[in-house]
Design a protein around this motif. Structure first.
Motif, PDB file in Angstrom:
ATOM      1  N   ALA A 364       0.829  -1.210   0.000  1.00 27.07           N
ATOM      2  CA  ALA A 364       0.000   0.000   0.000  1.00 27.07           C
ATOM      3  C   ALA A 364       0.858   1.252   0.000  1.00 27.07           C
ATOM      4  CB  ALA A 364      -0.911   0.022   1.230  1.00 27.07           C
ATOM      5  N   GLN A 365       0.224   2.346  -0.421  1.00 26.44           N
ATOM      6  CA  GLN A 365       0.751   3.668  -0.115  1.00 26.44           C
ATOM      7  C   GLN A 365       0.296   4.017   1.290  1.00 26.44           C
ATOM      8  OE1 GLN A 365      -0.470   6.873  -2.702  1.00 26.44           O
ATOM      9  NE2 GLN A 365       1.010   8.304  -1.812  1.00 26.44           N
ATOM     10  N   ARG A 366       1.207   4.583   2.094  1.00 26.02           N
ATOM     11  CA  ARG A 366       0.881   4.914   3.482  1.00 26.02           C
ATOM     12  C   ARG A 366       0.343   6.343   3.583  1.00 26.02           C
ATOM     13  NH1 ARG A 366       1.617  -0.457   3.909  1.00 26.02           N
ATOM     14  NH2 ARG A 366       3.812  -1.050   3.864  1.00 26.02           N
ATOM     15  N   GLU A 367      -0.472   6.545   4.582  1.00 22.88           N
ATOM     16  CA  GLU A 367      -0.901   7.903   4.906  1.00 22.88           C
ATOM     17  C   GLU A 367       0.221   8.573   5.684  1.00 22.88           C
ATOM     18  OE1 GLU A 367      -2.082  11.138   4.881  1.00 22.88           O
ATOM     19  OE2 GLU A 367      -3.764   9.914   4.137  1.00 22.88           O
ATOM     20  N   HIS A 368       0.729   9.697   5.169  1.00 28.13           N
ATOM     21  CA  HIS A 368       1.876  10.353   5.821  1.00 28.13           C
ATOM     22  C   HIS A 368       1.503  11.679   6.492  1.00 28.13           C
ATOM     23  CE1 HIS A 368       1.694  12.107   1.759  1.00 28.13           C
ATOM     24  NE2 HIS A 368       2.218  13.207   2.303  1.00 28.13           N
ATOM     25  N   LEU A 387      -0.448   5.582  20.112  1.00 28.34           N
ATOM     26  CA  LEU A 387       0.228   5.678  18.820  1.00 28.34           C
ATOM     27  C   LEU A 387       1.023   6.972  18.673  1.00 28.34           C
ATOM     28  CD1 LEU A 387      -2.738   4.399  16.633  1.00 28.34           C
ATOM     29  CD2 LEU A 387      -0.608   3.167  17.075  1.00 28.34           C
ATOM     30  N   GLU A 388       1.151   7.726  19.756  1.00 23.17           N
ATOM     31  CA  GLU A 388       1.786   9.043  19.691  1.00 23.17           C
ATOM     32  C   GLU A 388       3.207   8.972  19.139  1.00 23.17           C
ATOM     33  OE1 GLU A 388       1.431  13.195  20.051  1.00 23.17           O
ATOM     34  OE2 GLU A 388      -0.044  11.574  20.166  1.00 23.17           O
ATOM     35  N   THR A 389       3.991   7.993  19.605  1.00 23.39           N
ATOM     36  CA  THR A 389       5.365   7.875  19.117  1.00 23.39           C
ATOM     37  C   THR A 389       5.387   7.633  17.614  1.00 23.39           C
ATOM     38  OG1 THR A 389       6.118   7.002  21.239  1.00 23.39           O
ATOM     39  CG2 THR A 389       7.520   6.588  19.335  1.00 23.39           C
ATOM     40  N   TYR A 390       4.494   6.775  17.155  1.00 27.84           N
ATOM     41  CA  TYR A 390       4.406   6.481  15.725  1.00 27.84           C
ATOM     42  C   TYR A 390       3.997   7.714  14.934  1.00 27.84           C
ATOM     43  CZ  TYR A 390       2.224   4.648  11.433  1.00 27.84           C
ATOM     44  OH  TYR A 390       1.843   4.423  10.127  1.00 27.84           O
ATOM     45  N   ILE A 391       2.964   8.408  15.372  1.00 27.98           N
ATOM     46  CA  ILE A 391       2.474   9.573  14.632  1.00 27.98           C
ATOM     47  C   ILE A 391       3.508  10.693  14.625  1.00 27.98           C
ATOM     48  CG2 ILE A 391       0.654  11.334  14.542  1.00 27.98           C
ATOM     49  CD1 ILE A 391      -1.276   9.219  15.601  1.00 27.98           C
ATOM     50  N   ASN A 392       4.342  10.758  15.672  1.00 24.80           N
ATOM     51  CA  ASN A 392       5.410  11.755  15.706  1.00 24.80           C
ATOM     52  C   ASN A 392       6.384  11.611  14.533  1.00 24.80           C
ATOM     53  OD1 ASN A 392       4.717  13.347  17.883  1.00 24.80           O
ATOM     54  ND2 ASN A 392       5.896  12.157  19.365  1.00 24.80           N
ATOM     55  N   PHE A 393       6.505  10.380  14.003  1.00 21.63           N
ATOM     56  CA  PHE A 393       7.406  10.176  12.869  1.00 21.63           C
ATOM     57  C   PHE A 393       7.058  11.096  11.706  1.00 21.63           C
ATOM     58  CE2 PHE A 393       7.716   5.343  14.025  1.00 21.63           C
ATOM     59  CZ  PHE A 393       8.506   5.645  15.117  1.00 21.63           C
ATOM     60  N   PHE A 394       5.795  11.514  11.631  1.00 25.06           N
ATOM     61  CA  PHE A 394       5.312  12.244  10.455  1.00 25.06           C
ATOM     62  C   PHE A 394       5.131  13.735  10.723  1.00 25.06           C
ATOM     63  CE2 PHE A 394       3.709   7.902  10.694  1.00 25.06           C
ATOM     64  CZ  PHE A 394       4.315   7.356   9.578  1.00 25.06           C
ATOM     65  N   ARG A 395       5.521  14.205  11.910  1.00 30.04           N
ATOM     66  CA  ARG A 395       5.303  15.607  12.285  1.00 30.04           C
ATOM     67  C   ARG A 395       6.483  16.506  11.939  1.00 30.04           C
ATOM     68  NH1 ARG A 395       2.092  13.623  17.341  1.00 30.04           N
ATOM     69  NH2 ARG A 395      -0.034  14.148  16.695  1.00 30.04           N
ATOM     70  N   TYR A 396       7.549  15.925  11.378  1.00 30.83           N
ATOM     71  CA  TYR A 396       8.725  16.735  11.083  1.00 30.83           C
ATOM     72  C   TYR A 396       9.181  16.559   9.640  1.00 30.83           C
ATOM     73  CZ  TYR A 396       8.794  17.405  16.097  1.00 30.83           C
ATOM     74  OH  TYR A 396       8.447  17.734  17.386  1.00 30.83           O
ATOM     75  N   GLY A 397       8.228  16.274   8.788  1.00 26.71           N
ATOM     76  CA  GLY A 397       8.530  16.201   7.363  1.00 26.71           C
ATOM     77  C   GLY A 397       8.841  14.786   6.900  1.00 26.71           C
ATOM     78  N   VAL A 398       7.965  14.236   6.069  1.00 23.90           N
ATOM     79  CA  VAL A 398       8.189  12.897   5.524  1.00 23.90           C
ATOM     80  C   VAL A 398       7.602  12.844   4.120  1.00 23.90           C
ATOM     81  CG1 VAL A 398       6.057  11.983   6.541  1.00 23.90           C
ATOM     82  CG2 VAL A 398       7.878  10.408   5.915  1.00 23.90           C
ATOM     83  N   PRO A 399       8.309  12.259   3.157  1.00 24.00           N
ATOM     84  CA  PRO A 399       7.799  12.205   1.789  1.00 24.00           C
ATOM     85  C   PRO A 399       6.713  11.141   1.637  1.00 24.00           C
ATOM     86  CG  PRO A 399       9.936  11.131   1.918  1.00 24.00           C
ATOM     87  CD  PRO A 399       9.680  11.720   3.274  1.00 24.00           C
ATOM     88  N   PRO A 400       5.923  11.216   0.582  1.00 23.31           N
ATOM     89  CA  PRO A 400       4.965  10.135   0.293  1.00 23.31           C
ATOM     90  C   PRO A 400       5.720   8.811   0.149  1.00 23.31           C
ATOM     91  CG  PRO A 400       4.539  12.043  -1.098  1.00 23.31           C
ATOM     92  CD  PRO A 400       5.853  12.298  -0.421  1.00 23.31           C
ATOM     93  N   HIS A 401       5.180   7.765   0.743  1.00 28.75           N
ATOM     94  CA  HIS A 401       5.912   6.500   0.754  1.00 28.75           C
ATOM     95  C   HIS A 401       4.941   5.327   0.835  1.00 28.75           C
ATOM     96  CE1 HIS A 401       5.292   7.523   5.002  1.00 28.75           C
ATOM     97  NE2 HIS A 401       5.274   6.211   5.228  1.00 28.75           N
TER      98      HIS A 401
END
Length: 436
Positions: A364-368, A387-401
């Motif tokens: 799948a394409q992930r929701e970023h 899930l806070e630690t996981y969602i933090n991965f996407f709070r500082y800039g992440v490309p579509p993946h």
């Protein structure tokens, strides 16, 4: 390390003195001559010993050999076309029993798979079993070579997690000091973290765990998962393309190295799949199956095993292909982190890959976008705080993946036409199998 030759290497060796080691497979104890078949991890060879009377110690030792004993042998190699077994034999000089086997073997080729699993170390001595894990090695190498050539990182993610990766269903809980940890169902969160870290393409081949009480031929509580994740994608189609290319690379390696042995030991003529693999949206799959008289019985409309078999048969008949991507799954069927269609929020940018009638992978394409992730997690009934630690991965800039996970044992099972992943797992773990 002992200076011994592998038996397979003797096929191209010159006649003369040799030293080998292996397990006794058969003994033919005749009046004037004895024949012993010895097998190592590569092949088998016949030993020949001429008797010299009743007091012949070597002959008496051979007469007392138990099948499965490990012996070390010296003698003269002789190539002889009349010898059916690899066209060669060893005229015996010395034979020493290094590890004697008990006389009664607890399993045979007719034993059930459950019985053979209890004595797996004996079961794996069979050439067709050893071939499985040679194929596994080559298959994984083919995948690795493909990914490494594309500049991917190999990562090793933790298998102890503070929070569930998908849901609390099918989770093993583990006491962890003053709290509870979970055995990872997949490396999903951590391979996505690598996208935020700027790694781009990553892969991992490692254990995953599911507390699933299923006793089917394709389920296990611990299995080897093949995972890939990559950035800079436009849709799940980019993932599907990388997926099929990697499989073609791996199948090519297996066919080139083991194709003849697979045909000899398994009666399977393995071929490399052609590109591209067929793609059919799930909604269209439902229509195809319904037209053929089969309505998927699951309430959410997800494919069941019978549906997978039927759509594979359809694809084989129409396209002559063993693989099919079933795409565009409903939101209700997919986990919270799958991205939804921009023009139809009831569907996800995802697929299942079906091989010879069985699902082997989800991609799948992930929701970023972190706000969308949190909203979709809530809709699935998950605790966003966990899930806070996981969602933090996407709070500082992440490309579509996006990426995929694929079950190694399932691929091998289907490749060789075997009835269960118990055959293609080195040591199977299921609800009633925790030993050896």
């Amino acid at each position: 390390m002992k200076n011994r030759l592998t038996i397979k290497s003797l096929i191209s060796a010159e006649d003369g003195p040799v030293s080998i080691g292996g397990w006794v497979e058969t003994v033919r104890d005749q009046k004037k001559v004895q024949f012993v078949v010895v097998r190592d991890e590569t092949a088998a060879v016949q030993l020949v010993n001429v008797r010299h009377g009743a007091d012949d110690e070597r002959a008496n030792l051979i007469s007392a050999l138990t099948l499965g004993s490990f012996v070390e042998v010296t003698g003269d190699l002789v190539h002889n076309e009349k010898v059916k077994l690899n066209g060669m034999e060893i005229q015996l000089d010395t034979i020493a029993v290094v590890g004697a086997a008990l006389p009664d073997n607890p399993i045979s080729s007719d034993s059930s798979i459950e019985k053979r699993l209890d004595w797996r170390f004996l079961d794996l001595r069979r050439p067709e079993q050893a071939l499985i894990f040679r194929i596994q090695t080559t298959f994984e190498q083919g995948l690795r070579n493909y990914w490494i050539d594309k500049g991917f990182f190999e990562i090793h993610t933790p298998k102890l997690m503070a929070s569930p990766s998908e849901s609390r269903a099918e989770l093993f809980q583990v006491p962890y000091f003053d709290t509870t940890a979970y055995l990872a169902q997949s490396p999903q969160h951590f391979k996505q973290m690598a996208q935020s870290a700027g790694f781009g393409g990553v892969f991992e081949i490692a254990p995953a765990f599911r507390a699933d009480p299923s006793f089917t031929s394709r389920h296990a509580t611990e299995f080897t998962s093949i995972d890939m994740e990559v950035s800079w994608i436009d849709s799940h189609e980019d993932i599907a393309r990388l997926h099929e290319e990697a499989l073609v690379a791996a199948f090519t390696a297996v066919v080139d190295k083991h194709g003849e042995d697979i045909e000899k030991l398994y009666g399977q003529t393995l071929t490399v799949p052609t590109l591209p693999f067929p793609r059919i949206p799930l909604a269209e799959v439902r229509e195809i199956l319904a037209a053929g008289g089969y309505v998927i019985p699951r309430a959410d409309g997800d494919l069941d095993p019978e549906g997978e078999r039927r759509i594979s048969a359809y694809v084989q008949e129409k396209y002559g292909h063993d693989f099919v991507f079933v795409t565009d799954y409903d939101v209700a069927i997919r986990p919270f982190y799958h991205m939804r269609h921009t023009d139809d929020p009831t569907l996800t940018n995802s697929y299942d890959l079906i091989y010879r009638g069985t699902e082997i992978s989800t991609g799948a394409q992930r929701e970023h976008r972190p706000d969308v992730l949190a909203q979709q997690a809530q809709e699935k009934g998950l605790d966003v705080a966990e899930l806070e630690t996981y969602i933090n991965f996407f709070r500082y800039g992440v490309p579509p993946h996006g990426g995929y996970g694929m079950g190694l044992a399932r691929v091998l099972m289907l490749m060789l036409g075997l009835p269960s992943i118990r055959e293609t797992t080195y040591l199977f773990r299921g609800p009633n199998h925790l030993r050896p």
